[in-house]
Design a protein around this motif. Structure first.
Motif, PDB file in Angstrom:
ATOM      1  N   ARG A 114     -72.315  15.356  47.402  1.00  0.00           N
ATOM      2  CA  ARG A 114     -72.449  16.587  46.608  1.00  0.00           C
ATOM      3  C   ARG A 114     -72.909  16.249  45.183  1.00  0.00           C
ATOM      4  O   ARG A 114     -73.704  16.937  44.594  1.00  0.00           O
ATOM      5  N   TRP A 115     -72.317  15.188  44.641  1.00  0.00           N
ATOM      6  CA  TRP A 115     -72.670  14.703  43.312  1.00  0.00           C
ATOM      7  C   TRP A 115     -73.151  13.272  43.483  1.00  0.00           C
ATOM      8  O   TRP A 115     -72.631  12.539  44.317  1.00  0.00           O
ATOM      9  N   ASP A 269     -63.920  12.563  49.488  1.00  0.00           N
ATOM     10  CA  ASP A 269     -63.875  13.990  49.153  1.00  0.00           C
ATOM     11  C   ASP A 269     -65.019  14.364  48.222  1.00  0.00           C
ATOM     12  O   ASP A 269     -65.206  15.534  47.887  1.00  0.00           O
ATOM     13  N   GLY A 270     -65.778  13.362  47.787  1.00  0.00           N
ATOM     14  CA  GLY A 270     -66.950  13.629  46.953  1.00  0.00           C
ATOM     15  C   GLY A 270     -66.597  14.058  45.540  1.00  0.00           C
ATOM     16  O   GLY A 270     -67.476  14.431  44.772  1.00  0.00           O
ATOM     17  N   GLU A 271     -65.325  13.979  45.182  1.00  0.00           N
ATOM     18  CA  GLU A 271     -64.908  14.419  43.847  1.00  0.00           C
ATOM     19  C   GLU A 271     -64.431  13.237  43.013  1.00  0.00           C
ATOM     20  O   GLU A 271     -64.587  12.099  43.418  1.00  0.00           O
ATOM     21  N   SER A 314     -76.014  27.685  45.959  1.00  0.00           N
ATOM     22  CA  SER A 314     -74.648  27.203  45.761  1.00  0.00           C
ATOM     23  C   SER A 314     -74.610  25.933  44.899  1.00  0.00           C
ATOM     24  O   SER A 314     -73.700  25.754  44.091  1.00  0.00           O
ATOM     25  N   ARG A 317     -74.991  27.033  41.338  1.00  0.00           N
ATOM     26  CA  ARG A 317     -73.774  27.707  40.876  1.00  0.00           C
ATOM     27  C   ARG A 317     -72.694  26.685  40.533  1.00  0.00           C
ATOM     28  O   ARG A 317     -72.023  26.792  39.497  1.00  0.00           O
ATOM     29  N   ARG A 318     -72.545  25.688  41.405  1.00  0.00           N
ATOM     30  CA  ARG A 318     -71.526  24.650  41.162  1.00  0.00           C
ATOM     31  C   ARG A 318     -71.753  23.986  39.810  1.00  0.00           C
ATOM     32  O   ARG A 318     -70.822  23.813  39.019  1.00  0.00           O
ATOM     33  N   GLN A 321     -71.018  26.188  36.816  1.00  0.00           N
ATOM     34  CA  GLN A 321     -69.607  26.558  36.641  1.00  0.00           C
ATOM     35  C   GLN A 321     -68.708  25.370  36.273  1.00  0.00           C
ATOM     36  O   GLN A 321     -67.524  25.555  36.012  1.00  0.00           O
ATOM     37  N   LEU A 322     -69.275  24.179  36.250  1.00  0.00           N
ATOM     38  CA  LEU A 322     -68.464  23.013  35.876  1.00  0.00           C
ATOM     39  C   LEU A 322     -67.976  23.141  34.441  1.00  0.00           C
ATOM     40  O   LEU A 322     -68.693  23.665  33.588  1.00  0.00           O
ATOM     41  N   ARG A 323     -66.784  22.675  34.212  1.00  0.00           N
ATOM     42  CA  ARG A 323     -66.236  22.659  32.849  1.00  0.00           C
ATOM     43  C   ARG A 323     -65.870  21.230  32.483  1.00  0.00           C
ATOM     44  O   ARG A 323     -65.403  20.465  33.322  1.00  0.00           O
TER      45      ARG A 323
ATOM     46  N   ASN B  78     -62.291  20.720  51.964  1.00  0.00           N
ATOM     47  CA  ASN B  78     -63.532  20.298  51.297  1.00  0.00           C
ATOM     48  C   ASN B  78     -64.772  21.105  51.704  1.00  0.00           C
ATOM     49  O   ASN B  78     -65.865  20.561  51.742  1.00  0.00           O
ATOM     50  N   VAL B 115     -64.540  22.411  41.067  1.00  0.00           N
ATOM     51  CA  VAL B 115     -65.497  23.291  40.394  1.00  0.00           C
ATOM     52  C   VAL B 115     -64.799  24.637  40.166  1.00  0.00           C
ATOM     53  O   VAL B 115     -64.426  25.313  41.121  1.00  0.00           O
ATOM     54  N   PRO B 116     -64.600  25.005  38.922  1.00  0.00           N
ATOM     55  CA  PRO B 116     -63.923  26.286  38.646  1.00  0.00           C
ATOM     56  C   PRO B 116     -64.690  27.451  39.284  1.00  0.00           C
ATOM     57  O   PRO B 116     -65.914  27.393  39.415  1.00  0.00           O
ATOM     58  N   HIS B 135     -60.614  20.312  47.816  1.00  0.00           N
ATOM     59  CA  HIS B 135     -61.259  19.039  48.136  1.00  0.00           C
ATOM     60  C   HIS B 135     -60.304  17.966  48.642  1.00  0.00           C
ATOM     61  O   HIS B 135     -60.753  16.928  49.116  1.00  0.00           O
TER      62      HIS B 135
END
Lengths: 424, 162
Positions: A114-115, A269-271, A314, A317-318, A321-323, B78, B115-116, B135
């Motif tokens: 995803r990233w 989890d890609g995060e 999408s 949008r992701r 919307q990131l902060r 996820n 992601v908020p 996730h």
């Protein structure tokens, strides 16, 4: 009698002789968990409409290995993502003005991410492909030099124009658009439309390379074969999977809790998480995801930018919307564990050479920053000492090795990483 | 003697009964119109609020609101989905001016959604948040904040993601 009792006790406690598990297909709950790790096809990426265009894939494969895109004419994508070495070079590379080391990740199954990047500074594969071309510690190229190279190479120009249309003229173009990461005055003096058409060419180069990189699917591994056996209730096929790897899988899903972050088809989890790794010898602190979000949202080639083919989808949008959350300081992307054995060194900074050390880091938390002492994940309870015994460590390593094709491990042992083992 | 018989006399063989029937019908019609008018004056009808699989009912902290929250059942690990629902006050949906904010996090791991999400009010009075993604597996704490002018209240519930 005492001897028999002693022998019996020793047998029970011997870490070298674990209880045999005859159920090679696992119990129902474990089996369902394991099957969540099945491979899937590359997800759709609408930000690049050339992804499935054969001519773009072909051009991308040529550009991937073309040193003409680099500043010194000696470096290509394939220099660090070596096709014969699981698409890594076994090294770390300095990044940014502080020259902080970052490990070269493999490109196997990269389209599932995803990233992109350890700090997620790219939100699409084509955007990622552009980063290293202009990075001062990597290819040291420049978008204007890339345009000149394409325009003056008859074969590449023809291929490009067949896919993307005419190339802009080269007349009155400055030498470089960027120098040491900073836009040059002549570049900024160009009309906005002129800059836009050059950026369009640069983004198309990224899209062609990304179209090719999406085809880089890793080979079928022993673990994939085991998952196939689980899916089809094939006991005979399942029994070919080593017992130690199966026990390691059970630890992965259970006691060691690896699956909490290493979930899904990529075992990631890609995060972004701060695992408490202390990079030895580094004065500068790596901001990780905190800095990555800043880089991403400022980059004109992001999914929501004007060069994206899906600015309102999408992915866009992701990104929008990131902060920038302070808790993301020092957090790095959970790496995929697929094709792991051949992709040493490990961790975002490449500070660990072998899988046993990785397992021990999480098991014993040796050299890790204490919980709550970092900038992020205060109160994290997952990263507690789990104290795997020697046998369990072996089993977990065996499972991790089964995520690669046999032979990758040998390669890792022979050629290893270039960095000393740090933080342990 | 010749008797003159009016055609009317012949045609109105039911006499005043027909007139009465017509009056009754007109009254019924007027009654129906009046009924629709009164019903119309009572504003938007309360929508049928769904219950069942995927729906959770949560009371807000001070008990002012009842949140009906819908997530896919089971909520996926996820993968993005839309969380939606209704906020009721005294059994009626809150006004369109009220602000609803959905969020989620894992207190055990000290993080929120990667992601908020942005929560929007729907024309039908409900709310939705697109792009919700859990996730990591484990217990997620979900929050629905309701803001009506200066009044702010929070409803919370847990969901287990596997």
């Amino acid at each position: 009698m005492k001897m028999i009792l002693l022998w019996s006790l020793c047998s029970m406690w011997s870490p070298q002789d674990p209880q045999p598990d005859t159920d090679v297909l696992l119990d129902e709950v474990t089996r369902l968990q394991a099957m969540s790790l099945q491979r899937i096809a590359a997800p759709v990426d609408r930000t690049n409409r050339y992804n499935d265009v054969p001519a773009a894939i072909e051009l991308g494969s040529l550009l991937f290995e073309d040193t003409g895109l680099s500043g010194d004419g000696k470096t290509s994508c394939a220099t660090c993502h070596v096709p014969e070495r699981d698409l890594v070079d076994g090294k770390t590379h300095p990044r940014g003005v502080n020259s902080i080391p970052r490990d070269t990740p493999t490109l196997h199954d990269i389209s599932g991410q995803r990233w992109l990047g350890w700090d997620g500074r790219w939100d699409s594969l084509w955007m990622q492909a552009l980063g290293p071309i202009e990075a001062i510690h990597e290819m040291r190229g420049d978008r204007l030099a890339v345009l000149r190279y394409l325009a003056t190479n008859e074969s590449l120009a023809k291929r490009y124009q067949q896919i993307f249309g005419a190339l802009p003229g080269l007349k009155s173009l400055p030498d470089r658009a960027f120098r040491a990461g900073v836009a040059t005055d002549p570049w900024l003096a160009l009309e906005a439309d002129r800059r836009r058409e050059i950026n369009r060419v640069f983004s198309n180069v990224g899209k062609a390379i990304a179209a090719y990189e999406r085809t880089l699917r890793g080979p079928i591994t022993p673990f994939d074969s085991y998952l196939d056996a689980l899916s089809s209730d094939d006991v005979e096929m399942a029994s070919l999977y080593p017992d130690a790897a199966r026990r390691g899988l059970q630890l992965f899903l259970g006691k060691a809790k690896c699956i909490v972050c290493h979930s899904g088809p990529l075992l990631s989890d890609g995060e972004f998480h701060d695992t408490g790794i202390l990079t030895s010898g580094q004065r500068a602190r790596d901001a990780g995801r905190y800095g990555g979000i800043q880089e991403l949202q400022a980059n004109p080639f992001r999914s929501s930018g004007e060069f994206s083919d899906d600015r309102s989808g999408s992915a866009a949008r992701r990104t929008d919307q990131l902060r920038r959350d302070a808790a993301l300081w020092g957090a790095f992307r959970t790496p995929s564990l697929r094709h792991l054995a051949g992709t040493s060194p490990y961790f975002h900074d490449g500070s660990v050479k072998d899988l046993r050390s990785v397992v021990r880091f999480y098991s014993m938390r040796q050299g890790a920053r204490p919980p709550g002492a970092g900038h992020s994940h205060q109160g994290e309870t997952l990263l507690a000492t789990i104290r795997l015994n020697r046998q369990e460590e072996d089993d977990l390593v065996e499972f991790l090795n089964s995520l690669s094709v046999p032979g990758s491990r040998q390669e890792q042992q022979e050629e290893g990483g270039s960095q000393p083992s740090g933080g342990l | 003697m010749i008797q003159h018989i009016d055609a009317d006399q012949d045609g109105n063989s039911d006499g005043p009964g027909c007139l009465i029937l017509i009056l009754v019908l007109i009254s019924l019609l007027l009654g129906l119109v009046l009924l629709f008018f009164i019903a119309g004056c009572q504003g938007t009808a309360t929508p049928a609020l769904p219950t069942g699989q995927g729906w959770k009912t949560i009371a807000s902290g001070d008990g002012t609101y009842q949140v009906l929250l819908h997530l896919p059942d089971p909520a996926p690990l996820n993968q993005e989905f839309t969380a939606s629902g209704w906020v009721l006050k005294g059994g009626e949906p809150i006004s369109d001016d009220a602000v609803v904010h959905f969020d989620g996090g894992m207190p055990q791991h000290a993080h929120g959604l990667a992601v908020p999400v942005v929560t929007t009010r729907r024309p039908d009075g409900g709310f939705e948040a697109q792009g919700v993604r859990f996730h990591m597996g484990g217990r997620w704490l979900l929050t629905v904040d309701v803001e009506e002018g200066p009044h702010l209240e929070r409803a919370r519930t847990w969901v287990e993601i596997r």
